[in-house]
Write a protein that holds these residues in place. Structure first.
Motif, mmCIF file in Angstrom:
data_model
loop_
_atom_site.group_PDB
_atom_site.id
_atom_site.type_symbol
_atom_site.label_atom_id
_atom_site.label_comp_id
_atom_site.label_asym_id
_atom_site.label_seq_id
_atom_site.Cartn_x
_atom_site.Cartn_y
_atom_site.Cartn_z
ATOM 1 N N MET A 1 0.825 -1.194 0.000
ATOM 2 C CA MET A 1 0.000 0.000 0.000
ATOM 3 C C MET A 1 0.868 1.257 0.000
ATOM 4 S SD MET A 1 -3.359 1.009 1.531
ATOM 5 C CE MET A 1 -3.774 2.428 2.442
ATOM 6 N N LYS A 2 1.958 1.209 0.778
ATOM 7 C CA LYS A 2 2.855 2.354 0.841
ATOM 8 C C LYS A 2 3.398 2.674 -0.551
ATOM 9 C CE LYS A 2 7.052 3.892 3.105
ATOM 10 N NZ LYS A 2 8.174 3.516 3.944
ATOM 11 N N ASN A 3 3.655 1.645 -1.350
ATOM 12 C CA ASN A 3 4.139 1.811 -2.717
ATOM 13 C C ASN A 3 3.159 2.617 -3.567
ATOM 14 O OD1 ASN A 3 6.654 0.986 -3.392
ATOM 15 N ND2 ASN A 3 6.057 -1.012 -4.204
ATOM 16 N N HIS A 4 1.875 2.315 -3.420
ATOM 17 C CA HIS A 4 0.847 2.998 -4.205
ATOM 18 C C HIS A 4 0.747 4.468 -3.818
ATOM 19 C CE1 HIS A 4 -0.468 -0.643 -6.126
ATOM 20 N NE2 HIS A 4 -0.715 -1.224 -4.951
ATOM 21 N N ILE A 5 0.857 4.763 -2.539
ATOM 22 C CA ILE A 5 0.763 6.149 -2.073
ATOM 23 C C ILE A 5 1.950 6.955 -2.592
ATOM 24 C CG2 ILE A 5 0.817 7.639 -0.024
ATOM 25 C CD1 ILE A 5 -0.833 5.465 1.404
ATOM 26 N N VAL A 6 3.134 6.393 -2.524
ATOM 27 C CA VAL A 6 4.334 7.076 -3.014
ATOM 28 C C VAL A 6 4.221 7.309 -4.524
ATOM 29 C CG1 VAL A 6 6.832 6.857 -3.342
ATOM 30 C CG2 VAL A 6 5.815 6.242 -1.145
ATOM 31 N N THR A 7 3.772 6.306 -5.258
ATOM 32 C CA THR A 7 3.592 6.439 -6.707
ATOM 33 C C THR A 7 2.556 7.510 -7.027
ATOM 34 O OG1 THR A 7 4.144 4.107 -6.992
ATOM 35 C CG2 THR A 7 3.043 5.191 -8.823
ATOM 36 N N ALA A 8 1.440 7.516 -6.322
ATOM 37 C CA ALA A 8 0.389 8.515 -6.547
ATOM 38 C C ALA A 8 0.898 9.912 -6.222
ATOM 39 C CB ALA A 8 -0.831 8.188 -5.696
ATOM 40 N N PHE A 9 1.677 10.040 -5.161
ATOM 41 C CA PHE A 9 2.232 11.337 -4.783
ATOM 42 C C PHE A 9 3.204 11.834 -5.856
ATOM 43 C CE2 PHE A 9 5.304 13.989 -2.415
ATOM 44 C CZ PHE A 9 4.428 14.976 -1.987
ATOM 45 N N ARG A 10 4.061 10.968 -6.360
ATOM 46 C CA ARG A 10 5.010 11.329 -7.426
ATOM 47 C C ARG A 10 4.256 11.756 -8.698
ATOM 48 N NH1 ARG A 10 9.315 6.398 -6.844
ATOM 49 N NH2 ARG A 10 10.378 7.211 -4.998
ATOM 50 N N LEU A 11 3.247 10.980 -9.054
ATOM 51 C CA LEU A 11 2.458 11.302 -10.231
ATOM 52 C C LEU A 11 1.778 12.667 -10.071
ATOM 53 C CD1 LEU A 11 1.386 10.488 -13.000
ATOM 54 C CD2 LEU A 11 -0.491 9.329 -11.849
ATOM 55 N N THR A 12 1.283 12.940 -8.877
ATOM 56 C CA THR A 12 0.648 14.231 -8.601
ATOM 57 C C THR A 12 1.651 15.365 -8.781
ATOM 58 O OG1 THR A 12 -0.907 13.209 -7.066
ATOM 59 C CG2 THR A 12 -0.596 15.588 -6.867
ATOM 60 N N LEU A 13 2.858 15.197 -8.266
ATOM 61 C CA LEU A 13 3.892 16.227 -8.415
ATOM 62 C C LEU A 13 4.275 16.436 -9.879
ATOM 63 C CD1 LEU A 13 6.260 15.515 -5.367
ATOM 64 C CD2 LEU A 13 4.622 17.385 -5.667
ATOM 65 N N VAL A 14 4.420 15.344 -10.619
ATOM 66 C CA VAL A 14 4.752 15.449 -12.040
ATOM 67 C C VAL A 14 3.639 16.177 -12.795
ATOM 68 C CG1 VAL A 14 5.084 14.110 -14.163
ATOM 69 C CG2 VAL A 14 6.300 13.458 -12.081
ATOM 70 N N MET A 15 2.390 15.827 -12.523
ATOM 71 C CA MET A 15 1.266 16.462 -13.216
ATOM 72 C C MET A 15 1.155 17.947 -12.844
ATOM 73 S SD MET A 15 0.302 14.347 -15.342
ATOM 74 C CE MET A 15 -0.965 15.366 -16.006
ATOM 75 N N LEU A 16 1.424 18.294 -11.594
ATOM 76 C CA LEU A 16 1.421 19.702 -11.195
ATOM 77 C C LEU A 16 2.510 20.469 -11.950
ATOM 78 C CD1 LEU A 16 0.793 19.534 -7.339
ATOM 79 C CD2 LEU A 16 -0.658 20.618 -9.056
ATOM 80 N N ALA A 17 3.675 19.870 -12.084
ATOM 81 C CA ALA A 17 4.771 20.510 -12.814
ATOM 82 C C ALA A 17 4.409 20.683 -14.286
ATOM 83 C CB ALA A 17 6.058 19.694 -12.666
ATOM 84 N N VAL A 18 3.878 19.625 -14.911
ATOM 85 C CA VAL A 18 3.495 19.692 -16.329
ATOM 86 C C VAL A 18 2.404 20.741 -16.535
ATOM 87 C CG1 VAL A 18 2.367 18.410 -18.202
ATOM 88 C CG2 VAL A 18 4.206 17.338 -16.890
ATOM 89 N N THR A 19 1.398 20.738 -15.669
ATOM 90 C CA THR A 19 0.308 21.703 -15.775
ATOM 91 C C THR A 19 0.828 23.120 -15.567
ATOM 92 O OG1 THR A 19 -1.235 20.040 -14.956
ATOM 93 C CG2 THR A 19 -1.977 22.323 -14.888
ATOM 94 N N GLY A 20 1.705 23.304 -14.585
ATOM 95 C CA GLY A 20 2.284 24.623 -14.327
ATOM 96 C C GLY A 20 3.087 25.131 -15.514
ATOM 97 N N ILE A 21 3.883 24.259 -16.110
ATOM 98 C CA ILE A 21 4.678 24.645 -17.279
ATOM 99 C C ILE A 21 3.758 25.005 -18.438
ATOM 100 C CG2 ILE A 21 6.287 23.773 -19.031
ATOM 101 C CD1 ILE A 21 7.593 22.138 -16.704
ATOM 102 N N TYR A 22 2.707 24.218 -18.646
ATOM 103 C CA TYR A 22 1.743 24.499 -19.718
ATOM 104 C C TYR A 22 1.089 25.867 -19.501
ATOM 105 C CZ TYR A 22 -2.589 24.392 -22.361
ATOM 106 O OH TYR A 22 -3.623 24.728 -23.195
ATOM 107 N N LEU A 23 0.631 26.138 -18.293
ATOM 108 C CA LEU A 23 -0.012 27.427 -18.002
ATOM 109 C C LEU A 23 0.957 28.588 -18.207
ATOM 110 C CD1 LEU A 23 -2.153 26.523 -14.873
ATOM 111 C CD2 LEU A 23 -2.953 26.990 -17.178
ATOM 112 N N LEU A 24 2.206 28.400 -17.827
ATOM 113 C CA LEU A 24 3.213 29.436 -18.017
ATOM 114 C C LEU A 24 3.434 29.718 -19.506
ATOM 115 C CD1 LEU A 24 5.248 31.292 -16.605
ATOM 116 C CD2 LEU A 24 6.931 29.462 -16.838
ATOM 117 N N ILE A 25 3.492 28.661 -20.307
ATOM 118 C CA ILE A 25 3.663 28.821 -21.762
ATOM 119 C C ILE A 25 2.470 29.563 -22.363
ATOM 120 C CG2 ILE A 25 3.726 27.572 -23.965
ATOM 121 C CD1 ILE A 25 5.405 25.424 -22.497
ATOM 122 N N VAL A 26 1.258 29.203 -21.958
ATOM 123 C CA VAL A 26 0.054 29.870 -22.475
ATOM 124 C C VAL A 26 0.038 31.333 -22.052
ATOM 125 C CG1 VAL A 26 -2.462 29.964 -22.323
ATOM 126 C CG2 VAL A 26 -1.318 27.777 -22.648
#
Length: 185
Positions: A1-26
């Motif tokens: 279970m700990k593995n899933h939480i860490v993976t979900a947290f990493r994915l959330t951080l990556v998506m926040l970074a991608v979304t932030g970069i996209y918004l900055l470009i726009v």
């Protein structure tokens, strides 16, 4: 279970970074545009008009834009949500075609440009095609007592070509066209 939480947290951080970069470009990209990402406001006779929002013109001496399913209310943008097989929608379009042909008898059996009888998805489209503007010339020339050639030249001058000559159709902003029409001598 700990593995899933860490993976979900990493994915959330990556998506926040991608979304932030996209918004900055726009955001940065919009600041390069002539209007700096803001509405294009035209002041005419002390009144402000938004050139990127469809306006209603009722007088016969003006070019008319697309019909609006929201009565040109910018606060309530939206389409009719009726598809091309909906009987009520087809009846509405048929009535618009009949009205347009009745108001433009000089056009005879000329094909009616589609944007003059169908509303856009937002209900606030400020542009029509060059064909849509040319369709209305005979009536306006008659009402204003201006030559058709002069009006055709005006429409040609107001026609915006596709971006880079490739992206999108040619279009005419109805508000700008009508302002230029009022300035004709």
């Amino acid at each position: 279970m700990k593995n899933h939480i860490v993976t979900a947290f990493r994915l959330t951080l990556v998506m926040l970074a991608v979304t932030g970069i996209y918004l900055l470009i726009v955001y940065v990209g919009s600041k390069v545009l002539p209007t700096k990402g803001n509405a294009e406001i035209i002041t005419q006779k002390g009144q402000k008009f938004y050139a990127n929002i469809g306006q209603e013109f009722k007088s016969e001496k003006y070019f008319h834009g697309r019909p609006s399913s929201v009565n040109y209310n910018a606060a309530g943008s939206g389409g009719s949500n009726k598809g091309p097989s909906n009987e009520e929608y087809l009846e509405t379009v048929k009535k618009r075609i009949d009205t347009l042909k009745m108001n433009h008898p000089g056009m005879g059996n000329t094909k009616v440009p589609v944007e003059l009888v169908t509303a856009s998805g937002s209900g606030l489209d400020p542009d029509i095609s060059e064909e849509g503007a040319l369709y209305q010339i005979k009536k306006i020339a008659q009402v204003r007592n201006i030559s058709e050639e002069k009006l055709k030249y005006l429409v040609k001058n107001q026609t915006e070509k596709p971006f880079l000559g490739l992206l999108g159709p040619s279009k005419v902003n109805v508000l700008k066209l009508n302002i230029a029409l009022d300035q004709l001598k």
